[in-house]
Design an enzyme around this catalytic site. Sequence first.
Site, mmCIF file in Angstrom:
data_model
loop_
_atom_site.group_PDB
_atom_site.id
_atom_site.type_symbol
_atom_site.label_atom_id
_atom_site.label_comp_id
_atom_site.label_asym_id
_atom_site.label_seq_id
_atom_site.Cartn_x
_atom_site.Cartn_y
_atom_site.Cartn_z
ATOM 1 N N LYS A 2 17.856 16.562 31.028
ATOM 2 C CA LYS A 2 18.747 15.703 31.814
ATOM 3 C C LYS A 2 17.957 14.915 32.860
ATOM 4 C CE LYS A 2 21.898 17.248 29.212
ATOM 5 N NZ LYS A 2 22.843 18.332 29.355
HETATM 6 C C1 LIG Z 1 23.761 19.365 28.725
HETATM 7 C C2 LIG Z 1 25.222 19.230 28.612
HETATM 8 C C3 LIG Z 1 26.104 20.264 28.953
HETATM 9 C C4 LIG Z 1 25.667 21.668 29.276
HETATM 10 O O1 LIG Z 1 24.720 21.773 30.227
HETATM 11 P P1 LIG Z 1 23.752 23.061 30.259
HETATM 12 O O2 LIG Z 1 23.114 22.921 31.601
HETATM 13 O O3 LIG Z 1 22.768 22.894 29.138
HETATM 14 O O4 LIG Z 1 24.580 24.268 30.127
HETATM 15 C C5 LIG Z 1 27.466 20.003 28.918
HETATM 16 N N1 LIG Z 1 27.944 18.815 28.527
HETATM 17 C C6 LIG Z 1 27.123 17.810 28.155
HETATM 18 C C7 LIG Z 1 27.726 16.507 27.765
HETATM 19 C C8 LIG Z 1 25.745 17.997 28.161
HETATM 20 O O5 LIG Z 1 24.955 17.014 27.754
#
Ligand SMILES: *Cc1c(COP(=O)(O)O)cnc(C)c1O
Length: 380
Positions: free
Chosen positions: A184
């Site tokens: 991210k």
């Molecule tokens: C990455 C992501 C999540 C979950 O996040 P984590 O930190 O990996 O648990 C939820 N929704 C979307 C759209 C994502 O891209």
Amino acid sequence: MSKKFIPYGRQYVDKEDIGAVIDVLRSDFLTTGPKVEEFENAVASYVGSKYAVVVSSGTAALHCVMNVLDVGPGDEVIVPPITFVASANCIVYMGGTPVFTDVQEDTLLINPEAVENMISKKTKAIIAVDFAGHPCDYDSLKKIAERHNLSLVADSCHALGAEYRGQRCGSIVDLSVFSFHPLKHITAGEGGIITTNSEKYAQRMRRFRNHGISADHVKRAEQGTWYYEMVELGHNYRITDFQCALGISQLKKLPRFLDRRRGIAARYDESFQEMSGIELLAVAEHVTHAYHLYVVRVLKEKCGKERAQIFQALRNAGIGVNVHYIPVHLHPFYRERFGTGPGLCPIAENVYEEIITLPIHPGMSGEDVSRVIKALGESL
Ligand SMILES: *Cc1c(COP(=O)(O)O)cnc(C)c1O
């Protein structure tokens, strides 16, 4: 072909980040110390929300949100299928039913008209997903939510730094969720955060992340008491202090990260505009895109190639392409538990056959970007 592999996403961690983590490792608090609140305040101030509650992952953050909205058996929550499974799983954790609602073909974002059609007496909330980093149509979604008295949640895990009509994601709806997974915009190793303007929500989510216990250990120490109460069933969704130190350090670099992502996207946009067979996703005029992902469509009728052929050619050239996402309602779990399957969201299902995600992350060099553009051109 011994060229370096270019992944579709990658963290960018520098000496400063590493130093910030080491400092905490030498301090008194490894978990739940001063860095937790400092990180929460920094994110709240960045997105423009009153409160932020940081937890161990984006998935945990979504679970906190479903709990604070009291989603339970018999409740329906509207969610788009073009997203990571976690966006829907959080509904199921609470015993609720996900209602998969189709997307707009040009942006792959949840279609407000479709949302309105899917609302029933059981609907409790809408989860909008800012797919790829493009904010959803919040003006329309907010009107619908108000009209039907529903909570509007933003899964903004792709959209830290994105803006909708000049307002940052994280401050637009009742509850917004971000992730600090390494792929991210900024990372804490793992981690997630909920931003909200509701003090009541923030307090209850803080409790939920700590087993449902109503007073935190700092307060107990201050009051010199051993007494505490567990008032609801919560989880251990706490995040460590050294992760928050990494998050704080990363957040300072976010403007640079976003500039780089937008610069890469601009080069891609320009290069692909004339490539026959490649179609770009639409970007609305009133948004500032955060480009967590760069997704294009491969139009077989124009280039004579299947998405799978393009995918393989790019992988062979050392380009780490990917596909985001397999529509969630097509996964075996959802088919078996909720009877979903093909035909439920035809636009998402058709577009899924065409989409391909190209590399975009702050560590990419200009040369890397050129390699992706060239390889895609050749694969066609
Ligand atoms: C990455 C992501 C999540 C979950 O996040 P984590 O930190 O990996 O648990 C939820 N929704 C979307 C759209 C994502 O891209």
